[in-house]
Design an enzyme around this catalytic site. Structure first.
Site, PDB file in Angstrom:
ATOM      1  CE  LYS A  74      -1.882   3.022   1.974  1.00 34.71           C
ATOM      2  NZ  LYS A  74      -1.561   4.427   1.562  1.00 34.71           N
ATOM      3  CD  GLU A 103       9.048  12.760  12.832  1.00 25.10           C
ATOM      4  OE1 GLU A 103       7.896  12.287  12.866  1.00 25.10           O
ATOM      5  OE2 GLU A 103       9.995  12.165  12.292  1.00 25.10           O
TER       6      GLU A 103
HETATM    7  P1  NAD Z   1       1.691   8.374   8.094  1.00 27.07           P
HETATM    8  O1  NAD Z   1       1.785   7.534   9.300  1.00 27.07           O
HETATM    9  O2  NAD Z   1       0.639   9.407   8.034  1.00 27.07           O
HETATM   10  O3  NAD Z   1       1.504   7.490   6.766  1.00 27.07           O
HETATM   11  C1  NAD Z   1       2.386   6.454   6.420  1.00 27.07           C
HETATM   12  C2  NAD Z   1       1.617   5.408   5.623  1.00 27.07           C
HETATM   13  O4  NAD Z   1       0.608   4.867   6.457  1.00 27.07           O
HETATM   14  C3  NAD Z   1       0.921   5.939   4.379  1.00 27.07           C
HETATM   15  O5  NAD Z   1       1.023   4.993   3.339  1.00 27.07           O
HETATM   16  C4  NAD Z   1      -0.532   6.058   4.836  1.00 27.07           C
HETATM   17  O6  NAD Z   1      -1.458   5.906   3.784  1.00 27.07           O
HETATM   18  C5  NAD Z   1      -0.633   4.884   5.778  1.00 27.07           C
HETATM   19  N1  NAD Z   1      -1.721   5.026   6.778  1.00 27.07           N
HETATM   20  C6  NAD Z   1      -2.231   6.167   7.288  1.00 27.07           C
HETATM   21  N2  NAD Z   1      -3.229   5.875   8.149  1.00 27.07           N
HETATM   22  C7  NAD Z   1      -3.341   4.539   8.182  1.00 27.07           C
HETATM   23  C8  NAD Z   1      -4.189   3.635   8.893  1.00 27.07           C
HETATM   24  N3  NAD Z   1      -5.115   4.053   9.728  1.00 27.07           N
HETATM   25  N4  NAD Z   1      -4.011   2.300   8.701  1.00 27.07           N
HETATM   26  C9  NAD Z   1      -3.060   1.850   7.867  1.00 27.07           C
HETATM   27  N5  NAD Z   1      -2.243   2.650   7.144  1.00 27.07           N
HETATM   28  C10 NAD Z   1      -2.376   3.990   7.312  1.00 27.07           C
HETATM   29  O7  NAD Z   1       3.136   9.021   7.923  1.00 27.07           O
HETATM   30  P2  NAD Z   1       3.605  10.065   6.854  1.00 27.07           P
HETATM   31  O8  NAD Z   1       3.180  11.423   7.252  1.00 27.07           O
HETATM   32  O9  NAD Z   1       3.231   9.560   5.514  1.00 27.07           O
HETATM   33  O10 NAD Z   1       5.193   9.937   6.998  1.00 27.07           O
HETATM   34  C11 NAD Z   1       5.951  10.696   7.885  1.00 27.07           C
HETATM   35  C12 NAD Z   1       6.366   9.876   9.077  1.00 27.07           C
HETATM   36  O11 NAD Z   1       7.115   8.730   8.651  1.00 27.07           O
HETATM   37  C13 NAD Z   1       7.296  10.646   9.991  1.00 27.07           C
HETATM   38  O12 NAD Z   1       6.940  10.411  11.326  1.00 27.07           O
HETATM   39  C14 NAD Z   1       8.663  10.052   9.686  1.00 27.07           C
HETATM   40  O13 NAD Z   1       9.619  10.193  10.724  1.00 27.07           O
HETATM   41  C15 NAD Z   1       8.309   8.626   9.426  1.00 27.07           C
HETATM   42  N6  NAD Z   1       9.358   7.930   8.684  1.00 27.07           N
HETATM   43  C16 NAD Z   1      10.118   6.999   9.338  1.00 27.07           C
HETATM   44  C17 NAD Z   1      11.146   6.353   8.674  1.00 27.07           C
HETATM   45  C18 NAD Z   1      12.011   5.330   9.362  1.00 27.07           C
HETATM   46  O14 NAD Z   1      12.658   4.554   8.683  1.00 27.07           O
HETATM   47  N7  NAD Z   1      12.068   5.312  10.685  1.00 27.07           N
HETATM   48  C19 NAD Z   1      11.392   6.646   7.326  1.00 27.07           C
HETATM   49  C20 NAD Z   1      10.610   7.608   6.706  1.00 27.07           C
HETATM   50  C21 NAD Z   1       9.587   8.240   7.392  1.00 27.07           C
END
Ligand code: NAD
Length: 485
Positions: A178, A384
């Site tokens: 996804k 963050e």
């Molecule tokens: P997010 O959690 O909003 O979304 C990430 C993914 O989860 C997307 O594909 C989204 O569609 C999906 N998602 C959202 N709600 C969901 C639900 N209820 N059920 C299942 N899937 C769902 O995060 P974002 O804003 O897209 O990304 C930023 C975050 O990602 C930051 O906190 C960043 O630090 C983190 N990040 C971490 C790493 C790592 O390796 N540690 C790498 C990159 C980004």
């Protein structure tokens, strides 16, 4: 639902069971460069997720049985095609997520190919250990576990996705992916590539869609056997709850508020240049050292040099080779970053740099921003932001630096700048982080363990750790002379 994006044809439909599948629901992919719609994308629901998981479950029955050599061969073929399409993948990714085109061309897309090559090669040398226990042969094997669900964010979409997809396929799992709704396009190009590489139908599936719909349906599906999620802490909590009834093993790579510790004995130029690098990708990097901690005796010199360099950062269209940083990913994310900065200013903090949208560029461009000496309890220091916003504080002793570095619920990364190797060892041992860089930043290799402590995640990926996650590890014991009565 086909769109031409920077001259590359992208199919907005799902990829399920080896064919394109449409959806009655759609959403628009919006480019962060100019906030214009660039493609229409299928928006998956429970039924489409179910179709994909069932396709993956069916394909698993044969994929798990093929030889390691054959599996590795598919992965290398995928890598070959990615390498031949670096330019196409780069231009589409930049249009879709606003990261620098030159980074995609030179670093990110070659690394995407490497994700497949590395795990193909690792698979072939994965050790199935044998050892003797009082004459009994013990055998440890890595068995494919089933359907892996993979959910990733937008800040490095294809790199983060393939970093999980490649080891899952290598391990003999089939995959339902996804992609992020704010940058969904290269996932579709990856589906084309896997088809061209001859990957059997159903081994790799893409369901596009929104997190709260497609992502939520995938997380709670009873047939998934592994769930790898990269994203934010609030989403991780929702996913953990959704997956709990099925007792699905989880790998979580989450956010950070990492310390960047600068000791007076460091190479100051190196420290300043490395600190400036924390604005890369317009601050949308989970690993960024967003809390700069500087030893009091060099604070003024560091700050002066940092501000001079930061003012020279060239913000602009990410397709322009001379741009250093581009826009924020989307309007809601831009507003979120702006909200953090406005609340900090509202609480009495005065930015030493930036502090708002880049009015010359307009759109989603937010200026590199620095807050100096925010109070310990301030939101800007603790949460963050995931934008180009750094904080700077000072310390007087090594013990105080460590205490300040560890004063966070996150534990993803830390950077230590020092000219004293013994101090580097001591501080590295004392900081609470999954990754520590001494006098460098972002030096990474797929053999390394990657992951964070505390709110930054659960588990590790990379090298053996990825196979430990995607496989069912089995221990078998064989008596020396058959079964004993
Ligand atoms: P997010 O959690 O909003 O979304 C990430 C993914 O989860 C997307 O594909 C989204 O569609 C999906 N998602 C959202 N709600 C969901 C639900 N209820 N059920 C299942 N899937 C769902 O995060 P974002 O804003 O897209 O990304 C930023 C975050 O990602 C930051 O906190 C960043 O630090 C983190 N990040 C971490 C790493 C790592 O390796 N540690 C790498 C990159 C980004």
């Amino acid at each position: 639902m086909r769109a031409l994006v920077e001259g590359v044809e992208v199919d907005g439909r799902h990829w399920i069971g080896g064919r394109r599948v449409d959806s009655p629901r759609k959403f628009a992919a919006i480019s962060p460069i100019d906030e214009q719609p660039i493609a229409e994308i299928a928006s998956g629901d429970v039924g489409e997720i179910d179709l994909a998981v069932n396709a993956a479950a069916t394909a698993f029955q044969s994929w798990k049985k093929i030889s390691r050599e054959a599996r590795a061969g598919y992965l290398h073929r995928i890598a070959d095609i990615i390498e031949s399409r670096v330019e196409q993948l780069s231009v589409v990714e930049t249009r879709d997520n606003g990261s620098l085109l030159r980074s995609h061309r030179r670093g990110v897309m070659p690394r995407v190919a490497m994700n497949f090559r590395f795990f193909a090669d690792w698979l072939l040398q994965l050790d199935h250990a044998d050892f003797d226990v009082r004459g009994h042969r013990n055998h440890v094997s890595y068995d494919p576990s089933g359907v892996a669900a993979i959910i990733t964010p937008w800040n490095a979409p294809l790199m983060l996705g393939t970093w999980r997809i490649a080891p899952a396929l290598a391990a003999g799992c089939t995959v339902v992916y996804k992609p992020p709704e704010w940058a969904p396009l290269t996932a579709s190009l990856l589906a084309d590539i896997t088809a061209e590489a001859g990957l059997p139908d159903g081994v790799f599936n893409v369901v596009q869609g929104l997190g709260r719909e497609a992502g939520a349906a995938l997380s709670r599906h009873p047939k998934i056997r592994r769930l790898s999620f990269t994203g934010s802490v609030p989403t991780a909590k929702t996913i953990a709850a959704a997956a709990a009834p099925n007792l699905v093993p989880l790998s979580f790579e989450l956010g950070g508020k990492s310390p960047f510790i600068v000791f007076a004995d460091c190479d100051l130029d190196l420290a300043v240049n490395t600190a400036i690098g924390q604005y890369d990708n317009a601050g949308q990097v989970c690993l960024a050292g967003t809390r700069i901690l500087v030893e009091e005796s060099i604070r003024d010199r560091f700050l002066e040099a940092f501000l001079a360099k930061a003012k020279a950062i060239k913000q602009g269209d990410p397709r322009d080779e001379t741009s250093d940083i581009g826009p924020q990913i989307s309007r809601p994310h831009f507003e979120r970053v702006k909200g953090f900065v406005e609340r900090a200013v509202g609480a009495g903090l005065k930015p030493a740099l930036g502090g708002g949208p880049n009015e010359t560029l307009g759109g989603l461009y937010f200026k590199p921003t620095l807050f100096v000496d925010p109070p310990e309890t301030s939101e800007i220091l603790r949460e963050e932001v995931f934008g180009p916003v750094l904080c700077l504080q000072s310390f007087t002793t090594e013990a105080q630096a460590i205490e300040m570095a560890n004063d966070t619920e996150y534990g993803l990364a830390a950077v230590v700048m020092t000219g004293d190797p013994a101090r580097a060892e001591r501080v590295t041992a004392a900081v609470n982080a999954g990754l520590v860089w001494n006098n460098c930043f972002f030096v990474r290799d797929l053999r390394q363990a990657f992951g964070g402590n505390g709110k930054s995640g659960i588990g590790r990926e990379g090298g053996t750790w990825s196979f430990d996650f995607y496989c069912d590890v089995k221990n078998s014991v064989f008596a020396p002379t058959g079964w004993r009565k």
